[in-house]
Design an enzyme around this catalytic site. Structure first.
Site, short mmCIF file in Angstrom:
data_model
loop_
_atom_site.label_atom_id
_atom_site.label_comp_id
_atom_site.label_asym_id
_atom_site.label_seq_id
_atom_site.Cartn_x
_atom_site.Cartn_y
_atom_site.Cartn_z
N LYS A 158 22.38 -10.51 48.32
CA LYS A 158 23.26 -9.38 48.57
C LYS A 158 24.37 -9.44 47.54
CE LYS A 158 24.10 -5.91 51.48
NZ LYS A 158 24.42 -6.20 52.89
N HIS A 159 24.54 -8.38 46.78
CA HIS A 159 25.56 -8.32 45.73
C HIS A 159 25.46 -9.51 44.78
CE1 HIS A 159 27.17 -4.85 47.70
NE2 HIS A 159 27.53 -5.52 48.77
N ASP A 209 5.97 -6.17 9.76
CA ASP A 209 5.68 -4.96 9.00
C ASP A 209 6.79 -4.71 7.98
OD1 ASP A 209 4.82 -2.41 8.15
OD2 ASP A 209 4.03 -1.97 10.14
N ASN A 251 33.58 -19.98 42.59
CA ASN A 251 33.26 -21.33 43.02
C ASN A 251 32.18 -21.30 44.11
OD1 ASN A 251 35.15 -22.91 41.45
ND2 ASN A 251 36.79 -22.02 42.71
N LYS A 282 0.82 -1.21 0.00
CA LYS A 282 0.00 0.00 0.00
C LYS A 282 0.85 1.26 0.00
CE LYS A 282 -0.89 -0.99 4.92
NZ LYS A 282 -1.97 -1.34 5.87
N HIS A 328 29.53 -17.16 36.38
CA HIS A 328 30.61 -16.17 36.52
C HIS A 328 30.07 -14.75 36.39
CE1 HIS A 328 33.04 -19.77 35.35
NE2 HIS A 328 33.71 -19.31 36.37
N GLU A 355 16.32 -3.28 51.12
CA GLU A 355 16.25 -2.40 49.96
C GLU A 355 14.99 -2.64 49.14
OE1 GLU A 355 18.10 0.05 48.88
OE2 GLU A 355 20.13 -0.16 49.69
#
Length: 528
Positions: free
Chosen positions: A279-280, A128, A422, A69, A528, A332
């Site tokens: 935590k972290h 599209d 580890n 179109k 890791h 938190e």
């Protein structure tokens, strides 16, 4: 290249009709001629606006179920022509091409179609073609043409037309062009990612796209700029959660909340309450319980010190009793599938605590990818959704594990997948009692986890650390017997590990000598 460029003719073709009528009315008020297609044209006409069909301009009807179109030289010539270049203007006049000064397009809902699990053919029809082509043409010619792909930008265009007598500034056109190219790139990313999953194998090219959710105050550290983008999948999690209270989430909040939610989502709600405290990005306590408050309390008792200022994730809706218990320390973020009125009322008094609800748990989807940037490229892998059952376990020691030990080993193994390598996890009666994470030596992780349990025993006034009578999970094999010996000294009675070390025989012999039960999974969970 002019700073101000007039908008005399606009082409609007949108699937999302939000704000369309208001935009059309604003354009009409400035005498802008409106071109449109299909449902967009109908919506504008229904609002009493004069609209010319694109088919009337091109001389060709919409055809092939709407696939064709706007793919026509009259459209793209009107978008791409440089208004200040004589040969371009001459070509427009020769071929009866009128300039198009504004393009408003949002694309077929491809991402939403995939998210709802549509069949292959339906997904294909929601790719599209004409829309991205017009967007790219208009964006390339942003010296003269304004392109809008997000409903959020309608107001800025209306304001500029009002402020500049029907003209837009180059600064706005340039910004919108960048947004437009990012949109088509993200759209193509969604399509190519879906196609890659259908085809299988490793694609030659990978792309990643996202939409800005929020600009963050800073990244991991104050000197790092940061932002949060969502991938459009709609998956339950921190990206789609509703925040009920508290200040804006930080980079570290989002990262840790995701880690907590991914971990707790391992535990199906129908199997009972579960809680993870992070935590972290590492768990400092994970537990199940007969009630949610019991699950939280047992998770908290693993490492009360580290839990301070942590992130808490629940696998069932938050209730008032659990909210009251959590309110005892600074936290938190709390994330859960939901929260009742009592919980909301209790947390409402803790202005610095963020409460997020998700209406579901994270999907452990086989098609999901884990992506990490490295210098000059990206590492891409399947998300670790590996799981084991009792039938997968191989008992390698003379002593067979008890039913309780087996249950705890499977629990510990589930947690190990979410602990940085580890990783060593001590578990007793469906709760972690010691976690050692991220050490260069596996025996050091074993010692740290045991030491944390010892510290908690002293803090809680217990006669002995909870590692007495516990099981231990190791995310990868024990390369030597020293880690196993350390675990035994801490009171562990059974171990679960992948196996596969050259010294497996030595480790098995040490387990037999200590009277431990040990099973191999044949699966590793490095993180890791």
């Amino acid at each position: 290249m002019p700073d101000l460029s007039p908008v005399k003719r606009a082409l609007l073709s949108v699937s999302d009709k939000t704000g369309l009528v208001e935009l059309g009315q604003a354009l009409a008020a400035h005498g802008v001629e409106l071109l449109s297609t299909g449902g967009t044209a109908r919506a504008l006409r229904d609002a009493g606006l004069d609209v010319k069909d694109v088919a009337e301009v091109t001389g060709f009807p919409e055809m092939m179920d709407g696939r064709v179109k706007t793919l026509h030289p009259v459209v793209h010539g009107g978008l791409l022509a440089l208004r200040d270049k004589d040969d371009h203007v001459a070509a427009m006049q020769e071929h009866g091409i009128g300039g198009i000064d504004l393009v408003v397009v949002n694309l077929y809902p491809f991402e939403a179609t995939v998210a709802k699990g549509a069949a292959y053919d339906e997904v294909i029809e929601n790719i599209d073609i004409g829309g991205p082509a017009m967007i790219r043409s208009a964006a390339k010619n942003h010296g003269f043409v304004t392109v809008v792909v997000d409903t959020e930008d309608y107001a800025a265009v209306i304001d500029e037309l009002e402020a500049n007598s029907g003209q837009t500034t180059y600064a706005l056109r340039q910004r919108l062009a960048q947004t437009a190219y990012a949109r088509t790139a993200a759209y193509d990313t969604a399509v190519s990612t879906w196609m890659a999953a259908q085809v299988g194998g490793t694609p030659r090219r990978r792309t990643f796209g996202g939409t800005l959710s929020q600009t963050l105050r800073y990244g991991e550290n104050p000197h790092q700029a940061a932002a949060f983008y969502t991938d459009g999948s709609g998956a339950a999690g921190v990206a789609t959660a509703r925040q009920h209270q508290g200040k804006e989430l930080s980079y570290n909040n989002i990262n840790d909340t995701d880690a907590a939610f991914e971990l707790v989502s391992e535990f199906a709600p129908e199997n009972g309450p579960a809680c993870a405290i992070i935590k972290h990005a590492n768990p400092c306590g994970v537990a199940t319980g007969a009630t949610m408050v019991e699950a939280y309390t047992r998770a908290f008792d693993c490492d009360r010190t580290s839990a301070f200022g942590g992130i808490i994730a629940l696998n069932q809706p938050l209730d008032g009793e659990t909210a009251e218990a959590i309110s005892g320390i600074f936290t938190e973020v709390v994330i859960a599938p939901g929260a009742d009125e009592d919980a909301m009322s209790i947390f409402g008094k803790k202005k610095n605590l963020r409460l997020l609800t998700t209406d579901g748990l994270a999907r452990h989807d086989a098609a999901a990818l884990a992506v990490r940037q490295v210098s000059g490229g990206w590492l891409v892998q399947d998300k670790d959704i590996g799981r084991i059952t009792r039938d997968d376990l191989k008992v390698v020691t003379r002593r067979q594990p008890s039913e309780q030990e087996l249950a705890d080993m499977l629990f510990a193994w589930t947690v190990a997948k979410h602990v940085k390598s580890n990783a060593i996890i001590y578990v007793k009666d469906g709760a972690t009692v010691g976690v050692g994470a991220g050490q260069m030596s596996r025996v050091d992780s074993t010692r740290i986890a045991a030491r944390k349990a010892q510290d908690m025993a002293e803090a809680m006034g217990l006669p002995a650390p909870l590692t007495q009578g516990s099981v231990v999970a190791s995310d990868a094999f024990f390369p030597f017997a020293d880690g196993l010996v350390t675990a035994a000294a801490a009171g562990a009675t059974a171990l679960i590990q992948p196996g596969g070390s050259m010294r497996d025989d030595e480790v098995i012999a040490a387990a037999d000598e200590a009277g431990l039960a040990m099973v191999f999974t044949g699966m590793r969970h490095f993180r890791h």
